[in-house]
Design an enzyme around this catalytic site. Sequence first.
Site, mmCIF file in Angstrom:
data_model
loop_
_atom_site.group_PDB
_atom_site.id
_atom_site.type_symbol
_atom_site.label_atom_id
_atom_site.label_comp_id
_atom_site.label_asym_id
_atom_site.label_seq_id
_atom_site.Cartn_x
_atom_site.Cartn_y
_atom_site.Cartn_z
ATOM 1 N N ASP A 56 0.872 -1.170 0.000
ATOM 2 C CA ASP A 56 0.000 0.000 0.000
ATOM 3 C C ASP A 56 0.909 1.220 0.000
ATOM 4 O OD1 ASP A 56 -1.628 2.173 0.602
ATOM 5 O OD2 ASP A 56 -2.778 1.129 2.142
ATOM 6 N N VAL A 57 0.875 2.014 -1.055
ATOM 7 C CA VAL A 57 1.832 3.119 -1.186
ATOM 8 C C VAL A 57 1.628 4.198 -0.132
ATOM 9 C CG1 VAL A 57 2.231 2.749 -3.652
ATOM 10 C CG2 VAL A 57 0.403 4.324 -2.908
ATOM 11 N N TYR A 158 -9.534 14.382 -7.980
ATOM 12 C CA TYR A 158 -8.495 13.828 -8.850
ATOM 13 C C TYR A 158 -7.581 14.930 -9.374
ATOM 14 C CZ TYR A 158 -6.437 11.075 -12.656
ATOM 15 O OH TYR A 158 -5.561 10.429 -13.502
#
Length: 252
Positions: A56-57, A158
């Site tokens: 998981d970054v 985003y």
Amino acid sequence: MQIDGTAAIVTGGASGLGAATAAALAKQGAAVYALDLPSVLADAPAIDGVTYVGTDVTDPAQVEAAVAQAASGGAPLRVAINCAGIGPSARILSKKGPHDLALFRKVVEVNLIGTFNVVTLAAAAIAQTDPLENDARGVIINTASIAAYDGQIGQVAYAASKGGVVGLNLPAARDLASSGIRVVTIAPGIIDTPMLATVSEEFRAALAAGVPFPKRLGLPSEYARLALSIIEQDYLNGEVIRLDGALRMAPR
């Protein structure tokens, strides 16, 4: 910088842009460590030279462990490419009410904070490698989006997250210059990734028709080829490159 004989990290490496880039790097002789969520890795294709690492970054401990694995595999870690990202859409105000703050936070956490987390921890490892010509040690490539410049209706989270990646680029390149690490960002346009697989052919055709030239969707392989070129071009640093067929997005 030569790719053959080096180690490389690619986040989001199990599908889309990341998978294409991981495969391209491996074909050039790199030992690739493809980081992605464990739930995604179950469907990842087996590729010679690519090692999948459940990561998981947004989790510093998981990224630190993945970087340590890549750096200790026998080849010098010189490349890190951030392709991991999510793109849910929601308007600031809609019939459902105000934009959910938790959703906004999640998008920023994955796309921007996750990118910064990998940049920081990968740079620390790359900086420990032996210097090459002109004291170069490696390169980090991040992924923004043309939404950073032309965010559409429903893309507020985003666009904000990818705008942050664009803003990160130059100061990161300046910060890491003394360590011999370049930083370059790619801002893709409409790329034919799994995120578009669920839309109709009519909708895909309409998207392609809006691109000035060539009038088609971009390909993950084109992103991968650009990434390889960036790695090899040592004087390319601190730049954001649009890969979009000259597209400028309309409001919707």
